[in-house]
Structure formats: structure tokens, C-alpha cells
Motif scaffolding. Structure first.
Motif: not given
Length: 368
Positions: A307-312, A317-328, A359-366
């Protein structure tokens, strides 16, 4: 004028660097308000829950696969001589009774020559006994003379029996009058040691075994523990064994023996792990890595390492609540042990994180 131009160029470089830094850091400071997973993407992610776990410590040891010395048969030469043939090679499978080597021995040939002499002595002693019996019955010879003839006959028989016993010792049941004898496999298995080939000579003072046979259904792994880590290994501890040959396969085992002395060559303590080898994939002399896991009597939040994503220089991590609610979420890593990562902060027990295509979800949220 030149000074002003240089100052303007310098300020331009600073401004560009500042813009670049802000662009690189936007995954941290700016996040989209929302992102919805498509039906296709929803089937391409995996989710794992944050848990409160016992903290473990891993110790990685280098080792080597060996055959189980309690389940081997060593075959020794019966007598000195020359190896005429040895049809099997190291690693070959043999069945009980198959010939491992044919050896020509002067000792065996000499024993058979002695048998011929013994047979002639028996024939002479028998005739003398029979003549003595006839003379004794006719009153020509004394009883003592007859008894001496019988005793000589018994000695001749005993001498032949002694020589036949020597043949069994020096050559076994496969010995022949030409002086050859055979070494056969006493059990079925694999040749894990072979120390002779056709044409080799076996000296009278050679006390080493020629072959070793093992069924290899169980193997040992001997691992090295250096002095600083001796306190971290105990008999009965669960371990995981990996090999270079099969890097994706893990063999579970236990430490069943710890040596009491350090190896003088590498100053390491030897520990032994017994492994089931029913699939016959583990071979003697293979290199192995042994991972020893010890509990530390502590607890911490843990997530899958995937689940870990390294950046800078930070970890997210990307926290998942549901398909419409995710956050970094930024997390502070305590330690990583295998596929499990322990956290100091950043999440709470029960939260869900994405562990596949994160990582894909992370990039979309970011907003990348």
C-alpha cells in the motif's frame, strides 16, 4: 548595467526553481476534492484493512541445503583393489540391489586360491580319517591314531569355513573366483556422494565411504548465525526458507538444533532447520536464505507493504472509504518486516487502504 543583468538572471533561476519545487510537491499540498472509480477500475484494485499488530523482528540468515544425515546409507569398500566400472553418477536415482561398482581385488582372488588349497586338504584328511577308521576296526591302528585323523579332518573343514567367511567379508555374495566383487545399493534413493570412478584404486588404508545414498524426502538447511545475533535464535522458532532456484516459493520450517560451538572458519554458529521435501525440489548444496521472526511484545498499526507510495522523501497511502470517497494520507513508518509495514502515525485501526493500482489512484487524487 552588467551587475543588474546578472541579478535579473539569478532571480529568474530562483523563480523557475521555486515553480518546479511547487510542481513537484503538488501531490502533497493539493488534492482533488473527489475522484470516482469507474466500474472497470473498481475491479482492478485490492483493499486491505489497517490493523493493530504484534510487532515482530526479522533476522535473515544465509544457509545451505544438505541431506538428512539420519536418513542416509554410506557404502564402504569391502577390500582394496581397482574399480573396474561404476555406472551411476552423482545425483542418479538407484533402486535397492543395483550395482554401484565392480571392484577387482587381490584379497578376494587370494581367498579363492586358499579355498582350493583347503578343498585339497579336506580330501586328504578325509581319506586319512577313513583309512584310520578301517585300520582301527581291524585292530591294526590304535584308537588314538584314529582320533587324530578325525581331528585333522575337522580342522580342514574349519579352515575351509574360515576362508569362506573371509570371502564374505572381503567380497560379499557377489565375489567371484576371478577376484572381483560388487558393491550394491542396500536401499533405494539418490546418490548424494560419489568418490570413485572406473579405473580408480582403493588403497588398503582407505577408510572413507565410496557412496552415500539418501531418499531426499526430508532435507536439512544449515544456516549461519553470527555472534551479535545468537540471542535472537532459539530451538523451536518458526522460520521461512527461500532459495535462489525458487525465489517465489517459501518453505516453512522450525529451528530444531543449535550448535554449541562456533565454526572456526567463519566464526558463526550453525543452526539446523528440517524441511519436508516431498516434491524433491530442494537439492543438496543449494544456497538458501532463512528468515527468523521473533515477537517483540509490542503492538503498532500495520498495513500491507504494497500500500505504500514513496513521493518526495515521504510515504503515503490511499485511504478507501467507498468508490466515491478516497483520499491521500501521509504515514510515518516505524519499520517494514517482509510484506508488513508497521506505522507510528497517519492511520487508525479499521481504515481501509488500496494495495493494488494504488499509484494510479494516487496520481488521480493528486491531480497529476
Amino acid at each position: 548595467m552588467k551587475t543588474i543583468q546578472l541579478f535579473a538572471a539569478f532571480m529568474g533561476i530562483v523563480l523557475l526553481a521555486s515553480c518546479y519545487a511547487k510542481k513537484q510537491d503538488k501531490t502533497i499540498t493539493k488534492e482533488k476534492d473527489s475522484y470516482t472509480l469507474s466500474d472497470t477500475m473498481a475491479h482492478m484494485i485490492k483493499i486491505d484493512a489497517v490493523q493493530l499488530c504484534d510487532v515482530n523482528e526479522e533476522l535473515e540468515l544465509s544457509g545451505e541445503v544438505s541431506y538428512d544425515e539420519n536418513k542416509v546409507v554410506k557404502i564402504y569398500p569391502r577390500s582394496s583393489g581397482q574399480v573396474l566400472q561404476s555406472p551411476f553418477s552423482l545425483g542418479d536415482k538407484v533402486e535397492a540391489g543395483q550395482v554401484l561398482a565392480v571392484i577387482k581385488s587381490a584379497d578376494v582372488a587370494g581367498n579363492y586360491a586358499d579355498v582350493s588349497s583347503a578343498e585339497a586338504d579336506i580330501a586328504i584328511a578325509k581319506r586319512q580319517m577313513e583309512n584310520g577308521e578301517a585300520l582301527y576296526k581291524n585292530g591294526i591302528a590304535s584308537e588314538r591314531e584314529y582320533e587324530v585323523a578325525k581331528e585333522d579332518y575337522r580342522k580342514a573343514l574349519a579352515e575351509r569355513q574360515k576362508i569362506n567367511a573371509q570371502i564374505q567379508i572381503n567380497g560379499g555374495s557377489g565375489a567371484t573366483a576371478s577376484g572381483t566383487y560388487t558393491l550394491t545399493a542396500p536401499t533405494s534413493g539418490y546418490i548424494v556422494e560419489k568418490k570413485v570412478n572406473g579405473g580408480d584404486f582403493i588403497r588398503p588404508d582407505m577408510g572413507d565411504n565410496l557412496f552415500t545414498i539418501s531418499d531426499l524426502k526430508d532435507v536439512w538447511v544449515w544456516a549461519n548465525v553470527y555472534e551479535a545475533d545468537i540471542a535472537k535464535v532459539r530451538e523451536g522458532t518458526d522460520v521461512q526458507v527461500k532459495t535462489l532456484a525458487y525465489p517465489d516459493k517459501i518453505y516453512p520450517g522450525k529451528i530444531d538444533k543449535i550448535s554449541q560451538v562456533l565454526d572456526p572458519n567463519n566464526k558463526a554458529l550453525k543452526v539446523r532447520i528440517r524441511l519436508d521435501n516431498a516434491d524433491m525440489m530442494l537439492k543438496p548444496q543449494m544456497f538458501a536464505t532463512v528468515v527468523v521472526t521473533n515477537p517483540l511484545n509490542e503492538q503498532a498499526l500495520c498495513v500491507s507493504t504494497k500500500a505504500l507510495i514513496q513521493q518526495n522523501g515521504k510515504t503515503y497511502v490511499v485511504v478507501y472509504n467507498n468508490d466515491h470517497d478516497m483520499k491521500i494520507a501521509e504515514v510515518n513508518v516505524l519499520k517494514t518486516v517482509g510484506d508488513k509495514t508497521y506505522l507510528n502515525s497517519g492511520l487508525a485501526p479499521g481504515q481501509k487502504v488500496i494495495t493494488q493500482n494504488e499509484i494510479f489512484i494516487f496520481q488521480q487524487l493528486a491531480g497529476d
